[in-house]
Design an enzyme around this catalytic site. Structure first.
Site, mmCIF file in Angstrom:
data_model
loop_
_atom_site.group_PDB
_atom_site.id
_atom_site.type_symbol
_atom_site.label_atom_id
_atom_site.label_comp_id
_atom_site.label_asym_id
_atom_site.label_seq_id
_atom_site.Cartn_x
_atom_site.Cartn_y
_atom_site.Cartn_z
ATOM 1 N N TYR A 72 0.837 -1.207 0.000
ATOM 2 C CA TYR A 72 0.000 0.000 0.000
ATOM 3 C C TYR A 72 0.872 1.257 0.000
ATOM 4 O O TYR A 72 0.637 2.192 -0.753
ATOM 5 C CB TYR A 72 -0.909 -0.004 1.232
ATOM 6 C CG TYR A 72 -1.988 1.044 1.186
ATOM 7 C CD1 TYR A 72 -3.275 0.724 0.762
ATOM 8 C CD2 TYR A 72 -1.732 2.359 1.562
ATOM 9 C CE1 TYR A 72 -4.273 1.681 0.701
ATOM 10 C CE2 TYR A 72 -2.724 3.330 1.503
ATOM 11 C CZ TYR A 72 -3.994 2.988 1.078
ATOM 12 O OH TYR A 72 -4.976 3.930 1.013
ATOM 13 N N PHE A 124 -6.938 19.127 -25.314
ATOM 14 C CA PHE A 124 -7.611 17.849 -25.543
ATOM 15 C C PHE A 124 -9.013 17.903 -24.914
ATOM 16 O O PHE A 124 -9.245 18.675 -23.986
ATOM 17 C CB PHE A 124 -6.780 16.729 -24.925
ATOM 18 C CG PHE A 124 -7.353 15.368 -25.183
ATOM 19 C CD1 PHE A 124 -7.417 14.865 -26.471
ATOM 20 C CD2 PHE A 124 -7.818 14.592 -24.142
ATOM 21 C CE1 PHE A 124 -7.962 13.605 -26.713
ATOM 22 C CE2 PHE A 124 -8.356 13.329 -24.374
ATOM 23 C CZ PHE A 124 -8.424 12.845 -25.663
ATOM 24 N N ASP A 125 -9.944 17.065 -25.402
ATOM 25 C CA ASP A 125 -11.343 17.216 -24.947
ATOM 26 C C ASP A 125 -11.540 16.967 -23.443
ATOM 27 O O ASP A 125 -12.330 17.668 -22.811
ATOM 28 C CB ASP A 125 -12.354 16.445 -25.809
ATOM 29 C CG ASP A 125 -11.998 14.999 -26.053
ATOM 30 O OD1 ASP A 125 -11.013 14.542 -25.454
ATOM 31 O OD2 ASP A 125 -12.695 14.331 -26.828
ATOM 32 N N ASP A 215 0.768 18.805 -21.317
ATOM 33 C CA ASP A 215 -0.046 17.606 -21.385
ATOM 34 C C ASP A 215 0.827 16.672 -22.225
ATOM 35 O O ASP A 215 0.940 16.826 -23.443
ATOM 36 C CB ASP A 215 -1.381 17.922 -22.068
ATOM 37 C CG ASP A 215 -2.225 16.670 -22.262
ATOM 38 O OD1 ASP A 215 -1.674 15.551 -22.172
ATOM 39 O OD2 ASP A 215 -3.431 16.817 -22.536
ATOM 40 N N ALA A 217 1.005 13.401 -23.025
ATOM 41 C CA ALA A 217 0.583 12.063 -23.472
ATOM 42 C C ALA A 217 1.484 11.492 -24.576
ATOM 43 O O ALA A 217 1.834 10.324 -24.551
ATOM 44 C CB ALA A 217 -0.868 12.103 -23.943
ATOM 45 N N LYS A 258 -0.847 6.280 -23.695
ATOM 46 C CA LYS A 258 -0.323 6.672 -25.006
ATOM 47 C C LYS A 258 1.163 6.288 -25.055
ATOM 48 O O LYS A 258 1.474 5.123 -25.191
ATOM 49 C CB LYS A 258 -0.520 8.178 -25.244
ATOM 50 C CG LYS A 258 -1.859 8.725 -24.771
ATOM 51 C CD LYS A 258 -3.027 8.267 -25.612
ATOM 52 C CE LYS A 258 -4.379 8.600 -25.003
ATOM 53 N NZ LYS A 258 -4.602 9.966 -24.557
ATOM 54 N N HIS A 450 -20.979 12.340 -28.335
ATOM 55 C CA HIS A 450 -20.466 11.443 -29.374
ATOM 56 C C HIS A 450 -20.344 9.991 -28.910
ATOM 57 O O HIS A 450 -20.421 9.075 -29.702
ATOM 58 C CB HIS A 450 -19.120 11.943 -29.909
ATOM 59 C CG HIS A 450 -18.048 12.058 -28.882
ATOM 60 N ND1 HIS A 450 -18.059 13.033 -27.915
ATOM 61 C CD2 HIS A 450 -16.957 11.306 -28.645
ATOM 62 C CE1 HIS A 450 -16.997 12.877 -27.140
ATOM 63 N NE2 HIS A 450 -16.314 11.835 -27.557
HETATM 64 C C1 LIG Z 1 -5.764 10.647 -23.922
HETATM 65 C C2 LIG Z 1 -5.405 12.013 -23.602
HETATM 66 C C3 LIG Z 1 -5.770 12.601 -22.380
HETATM 67 C C4 LIG Z 1 -6.636 11.893 -21.363
HETATM 68 O O1 LIG Z 1 -6.065 10.728 -20.931
HETATM 69 P P1 LIG Z 1 -6.910 9.430 -20.513
HETATM 70 O O2 LIG Z 1 -5.838 8.471 -20.113
HETATM 71 O O3 LIG Z 1 -7.684 8.987 -21.705
HETATM 72 O O4 LIG Z 1 -7.784 9.811 -19.382
HETATM 73 C C5 LIG Z 1 -5.355 13.888 -22.142
HETATM 74 N N1 LIG Z 1 -4.641 14.569 -23.051
HETATM 75 C C6 LIG Z 1 -4.266 14.036 -24.229
HETATM 76 C C7 LIG Z 1 -3.466 14.849 -25.205
HETATM 77 C C8 LIG Z 1 -4.642 12.752 -24.554
HETATM 78 O O5 LIG Z 1 -4.305 12.255 -25.745
#
Ligand SMILES: *Cc1c(COP(=O)(O)O)cnc(C)c1O
Length: 459
Positions: A72, A124-125, A215, A217, A258, A450
């Protein structure tokens, strides 16, 4: 003769694909209300819905899974991941989360309040969702070239420094708790941000006293493009480029699904200990104790290994070249796609594919449906459906780009399968004029429509 590039891995285990006929698929997509998210995965032949969490882990990652420490507190898998993040990104502190949006949630819970401004390059969305949910505003400062699918600008993820400085001048510093650079810029088509632009944005943000985060990813794919396209970096290793990239920011959020090539996971990393402390409280409330935050020990161990593998040149070259192969083969058949070809996906320009179908009839969704029927290939609409309605007027928002994205999972498919996808696109393109009408909505949710929308053909 110059030897071609090579995929630096081979197959040890295979996963069978269920095949189907066009008649099967016509029935299934109708039953799915013409929504790709309603299809079962065994109704799909080549699944290019997303590159998120769909990658193939390596033998070394699976070996790390076995070595995972499920304690933990103070798990050695956590310590291993912390060391990797320190060595690779140069950030001393980090908080694990179950995925990228959870990283956004804990960071923004600590930073954002109503009325705040968050500048960036086409957020990102989920990022936008987390900003808008807190009644703050995401301001898009991406360069104009990003919205022209035919422009060949090498770094279409770049921020426009004038747009950004205007935001910094317009609002007091207290209103701008953070600026976010998304690398690569997912929403503008997996397009990279140059090191020069990163440096300039960093300098400008320092001048105005604004916290700057990535961000991150697809940080490794971004580093690959810097090496390939920015002169001073061609002799540097990916790991050297990554190290430098992260010196210009105060921290990052990461979706490990990613570029860390794991199926689930994420984190927030920090240069600044006081900010870490503030965010840590939210990690504990929402995700779990700070040494696991929503992740199993084995998942943190595989993630550490994945970060190391994803920042090797050979892997990145074969990844990006595969997307290029798909894109260039499609272009050779006349398919209009976003250029230059991005890092994780190709984006078909539905406005140019079906110029006779108005955005109100969802041409990019129509294209996704037709491609699925043709060959069982699942892509996703990045257009009017995704853009949703204006929350106040409830009118459809019509985005500048109406795209159908084909995102390629990491280390999963081979180029024979990419050729199959390109030929399927060609066949759909050849009969484009037979499509007289698009689709209409018969049911939709209040937000993020969507995912669950029900559609029908217009007769
Ligand atoms: C996928 C993604 C996110 C969100 O990540 P999740 O692991 O799907 O919650 C944030 N920013 C970017 C650029 C992404 O491609």
């Amino acid at each position: 003769m110059k030897l071609p590039y090579i995929k630096p891995y081979k197959t040890k285990m295979v996963e069978n694909i269920t095949t189907s006929t066009k008649t099967d698929r016509e029935k299934w997509i109708k039953e799915a209300y013409y929504n790709m998210f309603n299809l079962r995965s065994d109704q799909v032949i080549i699944d290019l819905l997303t590159d998120s969490g769909t990658g193939a882990m390596s033998d070394n990652q699976w070996a790390e899974m076995m070595k995972g420490d499920e304690s933990y507190a103070g798990s050695t898998s956590f310590l291993k991941l912390r060391q990797t993040i320190r060595d690779l990104l140069g950030f001393h502190s980090f908080l694990p989360t179950h995925q990228g949006r959870a990283a956004e949630n804990i960071l923004f819970s600590a930073l954002l309040k109503e009325g705040d401004i968050v500048p960036g390059n086409s957020h990102f969305d989920t990022t936008k969702g987390h900003i808008e949910m807190r009644k703050a505003n995401a301001v898009d400062c991406t360069i104009d070239e990003a919205f022209d699918t035919e422009s060949t600008h090498p770094f279409k993820g770049n921020l426009d420094l004038n747009k950004l400085e205007n935001v910094y001048k317009k609002y007091p510093k207290e209103k701008i708790p953070i600026t976010i650079i998304t690398i690569t810029c997912n929403s503008s088509g997996g397009q990279p941000v140059s090191m020069q632009n990163i440096k300039d944005v960093s300098k400008l943000s320092k001048k105005y006293g604004i916290t700057l985060f990535y961000d991150a990813a697809r940080f490794a794919e971004n580093a690959y493009f810097i090496k390939e396209r920015e002169d001073n970096y061609k002799d540097k290793t990916i790991k050297e480029i990554v190290k430098e990239m992260f010196t210009y920011v105060d921290g990052c959020t990461m979706s490990s699904k990613k570029d860390a090539i794991v199926n689930m996971g994420g984190f927030v990393a920090f240069r600044d200990r006081p900010l870490y402390e503030k965010v840590a409280n939210f990690d504990i409330i929402y995700e779990g104790f700070v040494t696991y935050g929503g992740m199993a020990g084995r998942d943190m161990a595989a993630l550490a290994q994945g970060l190391d593998e994803a920042t090797e040149y050979g892997y990145l070259q074969s990844r990006v070249k595969q997307i290029e192969y798909l894109g260039e083969t499609s272009q050779s058949y006349g398919i209009p796609i976003q250029t230059p070809i991005g890092g994780h996906a190709i984006f078909v320009d539905a406005k140019r594919f079906y110029p006779h179908i108005p955005q109100s009839e969802f041409p990019a969704q129509l294209l996704a449906v037709e491609l699925y029927k043709e060959a069982g290939v699942r892509g996703v609409e990045i257009g009017t459906l995704l853009a949703d309605r204006n929350p106040i007027t409830r009118e459809n928002r019509y985005p500048k780009l109406e795209l159908m994205r084909l995102a390629v999972p990491r280390r999963v498919y081979n180029n024979n399968q990419m050729k199959y996808v390109a030929v399927a696109l060609k066949n759909v393109f050849d009969r484009r004029n037979e499509m007289k009408k698009g689709l209409k909505i018969i049911w939709e949710a209040d937000i993020m429509r969507h995912f669950t929308v029900k559609l029908d053909k217009i007769n």
